[in-house]
Design a protein around this motif. Structure first.
Motif, PDB file in Angstrom:
ATOM      1  N   ALA B  68     -29.028  10.604   7.893  1.00  0.00           N
ATOM      2  CA  ALA B  68     -28.550   9.686   8.927  1.00  0.00           C
ATOM      3  C   ALA B  68     -27.085   9.925   9.289  1.00  0.00           C
ATOM      4  CB  ALA B  68     -28.736   8.243   8.464  1.00  0.00           C
ATOM      5  N   ARG B  69     -26.471  10.914   8.694  1.00  0.00           N
ATOM      6  CA  ARG B  69     -25.052  11.282   8.930  1.00  0.00           C
ATOM      7  C   ARG B  69     -24.110  10.124   8.615  1.00  0.00           C
ATOM      8  NH1 ARG B  69     -24.150  13.103  14.549  1.00  0.00           N
ATOM      9  NH2 ARG B  69     -25.942  11.842  15.105  1.00  0.00           N
ATOM     10  N   LYS B  70     -24.456   9.351   7.573  1.00  0.00           N
ATOM     11  CA  LYS B  70     -23.582   8.258   7.149  1.00  0.00           C
ATOM     12  C   LYS B  70     -22.965   8.526   5.774  1.00  0.00           C
ATOM     13  CE  LYS B  70     -25.995   4.477   9.511  1.00  0.00           C
ATOM     14  NZ  LYS B  70     -26.650   3.162   9.311  1.00  0.00           N
ATOM     15  N   ASP B  71     -23.448   9.545   5.089  1.00  0.00           N
ATOM     16  CA  ASP B  71     -22.971   9.774   3.738  1.00  0.00           C
ATOM     17  C   ASP B  71     -23.018  11.252   3.396  1.00  0.00           C
ATOM     18  OD1 ASP B  71     -25.980   8.525   3.574  1.00  0.00           O
ATOM     19  OD2 ASP B  71     -25.737  10.303   2.315  1.00  0.00           O
ATOM     20  N   SER B  72     -22.312  11.591   2.337  1.00  0.00           N
ATOM     21  CA  SER B  72     -22.261  12.981   1.909  1.00  0.00           C
ATOM     22  C   SER B  72     -22.009  13.033   0.413  1.00  0.00           C
ATOM     23  CB  SER B  72     -21.143  13.723   2.650  1.00  0.00           C
ATOM     24  OG  SER B  72     -21.081  15.079   2.266  1.00  0.00           O
ATOM     25  N   SER B  73     -22.346  14.159  -0.174  1.00  0.00           N
ATOM     26  CA  SER B  73     -22.077  14.349  -1.596  1.00  0.00           C
ATOM     27  C   SER B  73     -21.553  15.756  -1.838  1.00  0.00           C
ATOM     28  CB  SER B  73     -23.340  14.110  -2.427  1.00  0.00           C
ATOM     29  OG  SER B  73     -24.331  15.063  -2.118  1.00  0.00           O
ATOM     30  N   LEU B  74     -20.793  15.846  -2.905  1.00  0.00           N
ATOM     31  CA  LEU B  74     -20.252  17.132  -3.353  1.00  0.00           C
ATOM     32  C   LEU B  74     -20.671  17.306  -4.803  1.00  0.00           C
ATOM     33  CD1 LEU B  74     -18.313  19.539  -3.780  1.00  0.00           C
ATOM     34  CD2 LEU B  74     -16.448  17.885  -3.926  1.00  0.00           C
ATOM     35  N   HIS B  75     -21.368  18.386  -5.092  1.00  0.00           N
ATOM     36  CA  HIS B  75     -21.823  18.671  -6.449  1.00  0.00           C
ATOM     37  C   HIS B  75     -21.160  19.955  -6.922  1.00  0.00           C
ATOM     38  CE1 HIS B  75     -24.579  18.553  -9.882  1.00  0.00           C
ATOM     39  NE2 HIS B  75     -24.716  19.856  -9.713  1.00  0.00           N
ATOM     40  N   ILE B  76     -20.583  19.897  -8.098  1.00  0.00           N
ATOM     41  CA  ILE B  76     -19.976  21.090  -8.701  1.00  0.00           C
ATOM     42  C   ILE B  76     -20.770  21.452  -9.944  1.00  0.00           C
ATOM     43  CG2 ILE B  76     -17.901  22.112  -9.685  1.00  0.00           C
ATOM     44  CD1 ILE B  76     -16.218  20.193  -8.076  1.00  0.00           C
ATOM     45  N   THR B  77     -21.200  22.684  -9.993  1.00  0.00           N
ATOM     46  CA  THR B  77     -21.959  23.203 -11.138  1.00  0.00           C
ATOM     47  C   THR B  77     -21.027  23.951 -12.071  1.00  0.00           C
ATOM     48  OG1 THR B  77     -23.903  23.437  -9.714  1.00  0.00           O
ATOM     49  CG2 THR B  77     -23.917  24.643 -11.789  1.00  0.00           C
TER      50      THR B  77
END
Lengths: 116, 111
Positions: B68-77
């Protein structure tokens, strides 16, 4: 290619004194932004220029803050007189220009202001 | 009230562990960006996401834009000490050109 240049990097002044910050954006970038960043917070926009025109200064405290970008390249942000609460990092950023979707901004290292 | 809410505010992990940082809003964004800022420096752009559901990878970093283009996430491995910094999300709402920043997540990766 040089990035956004800011000077000075650090400034310590006493309250009620004036202070000025200088910014030279990336060559060819028409849009220039001044932000204020308090410790532990994200940047907050103070003013945005498109070439030499200030197109958004709604967040600039005009009683004591002023800015100019006379030739549409480098810019100066001034505070007169400074107050204790003005202690923060002042960031300059630039982008290619326009109100495009990407609006990718490139930041300078900032000027850390301490008002005693 | 911040337009973009980031969580957690602070994150401290051991080298080699994984982490995820979240950026949420009730507004719809035309684009969303992630920056990393190191002490004494300005934010550095990591990625821009534009399309709902988009996933972008940058080495060990994976960025996702919500459908919905309201949120985002950043994942670091497999985080490394060099990943230490303040991670900021920033977005331009569809009805406003102005880029708004979240308060940031301070990530510390211990060796």
């Amino acid at each position: 290619e040089a990035g956004v240049v800011q000077s000075p990097r650090y400034k310590i002044i006493e309250k009620k004194q004036p202070v000025a910050f200088w910014c030279n954006p990336i060559s060819g970038h028409n849009t220039l932004y001044w932000y204020l960043q308090n410790l532990g917070q994200g940047p907050e926009l103070l003013i945005r220029y498109e070439n030499e025109e200030a197109v958004d200064d709604s967040q600039l405290p005009k009683d004591r803050f002023s800015a100019e970008r006379l030739k549409g390249v480098d810019s100066t942000l001034k505070i007169q007189p400074a107050e204790l609460g003005d202690s923060a990092v002042y960031l300059c950023a630039s982008s290619l220009g326009g109100q495009g979707v990407y609006n990718e901004q490139f930041f300078g290292p900032g000027t850390r202001l301490t008002v005693l | 009230t911040q337009l973009l809410e980031q969580s957690p505010q602070f994150l401290s992990i051991q080298e080699g562990e994984n982490l995820t940082v979240y950026c949420n809003s009730s507004s719809v964004f035309s684009s969303l960006q992630w920056y990393r800022q190191e002490p004494g420096e300005g934010p550095v752009l990591l990625v821009t996401v534009v399309t709902g559901g988009e996933v972008k990878k940058l080495k060990r970093l994976t960025f996702q834009f919500g459908d919905a283009r309201k949120d985002s996430s950043l994942h670091i491995t497999a985080a490394q000490p060099g990943d230490t910094g303040l991670y900021l999300c920033a977005g331009a709402p569809v009805d406003d050109y102005k880029l708004s920043f979240g308060a940031g997540t301070t990530v510390t990766v211990r060796a």
